[in-house]
Motif scaffolding. Structure first.
Motif, PDB file in Angstrom:
ATOM      1  N   LYS A 150      40.766 -17.946 -10.784  1.00  0.00           N
ATOM      2  CA  LYS A 150      42.208 -17.710 -10.681  1.00  0.00           C
ATOM      3  C   LYS A 150      42.721 -17.037 -11.951  1.00  0.00           C
ATOM      4  N   LYS A 151      42.294 -17.543 -13.111  1.00  0.00           N
ATOM      5  CA  LYS A 151      42.747 -16.972 -14.378  1.00  0.00           C
ATOM      6  C   LYS A 151      42.227 -15.560 -14.559  1.00  0.00           C
ATOM      7  N   ARG A 152      40.977 -15.322 -14.170  1.00  0.00           N
ATOM      8  CA  ARG A 152      40.414 -13.972 -14.258  1.00  0.00           C
ATOM      9  C   ARG A 152      41.174 -13.002 -13.355  1.00  0.00           C
ATOM     10  N   GLU A 208      44.486 -12.063 -14.928  1.00  0.00           N
ATOM     11  CA  GLU A 208      44.311 -11.080 -16.002  1.00  0.00           C
ATOM     12  C   GLU A 208      44.054  -9.698 -15.436  1.00  0.00           C
ATOM     13  N   SER A 210      39.070  -9.251 -18.394  1.00  0.00           N
ATOM     14  CA  SER A 210      38.943 -10.662 -18.730  1.00  0.00           C
ATOM     15  C   SER A 210      37.836 -10.910 -19.741  1.00  0.00           C
ATOM     16  N   CYS A 251      40.571 -23.923 -18.360  1.00  0.00           N
ATOM     17  CA  CYS A 251      41.411 -23.361 -17.300  1.00  0.00           C
ATOM     18  C   CYS A 251      41.864 -24.456 -16.332  1.00  0.00           C
ATOM     19  N   GLN A 296      44.524 -26.786 -17.893  1.00  0.00           N
ATOM     20  CA  GLN A 296      45.836 -26.148 -17.925  1.00  0.00           C
ATOM     21  C   GLN A 296      46.484 -26.129 -16.538  1.00  0.00           C
ATOM     22  N   ASP A 297      45.694 -25.808 -15.522  1.00  0.00           N
ATOM     23  CA  ASP A 297      46.232 -25.780 -14.162  1.00  0.00           C
ATOM     24  C   ASP A 297      46.663 -27.170 -13.708  1.00  0.00           C
TER      25      ASP A 297
END
Length: 321
Positions: free
Chosen positions: A145-147, A150, A157, A167, A170-171
């Motif tokens: 999801k984070k990639r 970005e 990324s 990650c 944080q989520d």
């Protein structure tokens, strides 16, 4: 005299043991003044059922029927044992998909629940407390999801596989923020559950920013954070929340309650001897709980117990770890 505000029974939770009546009788036997009955809210999608539910060929409708049956039984027990214990009938939340919060709100309004335990068990629709395999899947989902985010922003990324845990943490705290902000649960369940399978992951500055933000929301709406002793059954060093988070919460004036998060009559009061030492160590000596219906007034919806560590109640657990 103290309390527990988070419990389950095998009658209405397939990964727990025993009947709801057995849980209540165990709480009475242990000397609890008030005990919260808080089975999980029903699920509305087949993909959100747990493996043990699928093995029983359960459907989402079955989880709804199970929850309705729980509420009926809990109210009967509340009335039957009203002279022996204050039972508080509630629900533990989920936050799985976009509609979950609206579903939880509807259940609260429909059933006039005594209280709500606000918990997050899924991140990006993947369970994070069932087993390590699912936790690994949750980490991979958070990383991807984070990639993707970005990439959408035109960035290449730099995230590595080792960044997956960060990650996910944080989520998790972002999901918790949405739950707190929208539902304002009277009791916040296992605040840092995300650390169950990664207890050695150091909280980053970003995570701490999210934690402080979430704590501010709890303080603003006057919520109560449970100190949850089930963490020790999972082999963790501290209860939920961990010591560093507890200390920050104390500095912000957070109210606390106690919970065994029992999953059957044999779990009632489990690790309460350690819980006593833990709250003494961090300096918590007053606990709060939502007033049961028989004690609730227009001016008193939250009750408090002072000098908790000095109560004779704790002798009940001198041999129970």
């Amino acid at each position: 005299m103290p309390i527990s505000l988070h419990s389950h029974s095998g009658q209405y939770c397939k990964h727990a043991k025993g009947t709801l009546r057995e849980v209540v009788l165990a709480a009475i036997s242990a000397g609890f003044t008030a005990y919260g009955l808080s089975e999980h809210m029903p699920r509305t999608r087949t993909q959100d059922l747990y493996p043990e539910e699928l093995e029983l060929s359960m459907t989402p409708q079955d989880t709804n029927t199970q929850f309705q049956d729980f509420l009926k039984e809990a109210r009967l027990l509340q009335l039957e044992f009203k002279d022996r214990i204050h039972l508080i009938v509630g629900m533990e939340t989920e936050l799985i998909h976009a509609e979950t919060l609206a579903e939880a709100t509807q259940l609260v309004q429909q059933h006039n629940l005594d209280y709500l335990v606000g918990s997050v068990h899924h991140v990006n629709q993947v369970p994070i407390d069932f087993d390590l395999e699912m936790y690994n899947r949750a980490e991979s989902a958070a990383l991807e999801k984070k990639r993707a985010m970005e990439s959408e922003n035109g960035k290449e990324s730099s995230l590595l596989v080792n960044d997956a845990t960060e990650c996910l943490f944080q989520d998790y705290f972002d999901a918790q923020y949405e739950l707190l902000r929208n539902l304002k649960p009277q009791v916040v369940g296992h605040f840092d559950l995300i650390g169950m399978f990664r207890p050695d992951h150091e909280l980053s500055q970003v995570c701490w920013e999210k934690i402080r933000r979430n704590v501010a929301v709890i303080v603003e709406y006057d919520g109560i954070v449970e100190v949850n002793s089930r963490a020790w059954k999972k082999g963790l060093a501290f209860a939920y929340p961990r010591k560093s988070i507890m200390e920050y919460m104390i500095s912000q004036g957070v109210k606390f309650c106690l919970s065994d998060d029992s999953h059957g009559p044999n779990d009632v009061g489990m690790h309460y001897s350690r819980l006593l030492e833990y709250i003494k160590e961090v300096g918590v000596n007053t606990i709060y709980y939502p007033a049961p219906p028989s004690l609730k007034t227009e001016t008193s919806e939250i009750l408090r117990i002072d000098n908790v560590s000095g109560l004779p109640f704790w002798h009940q657990f001198s041999a129970k770890t």
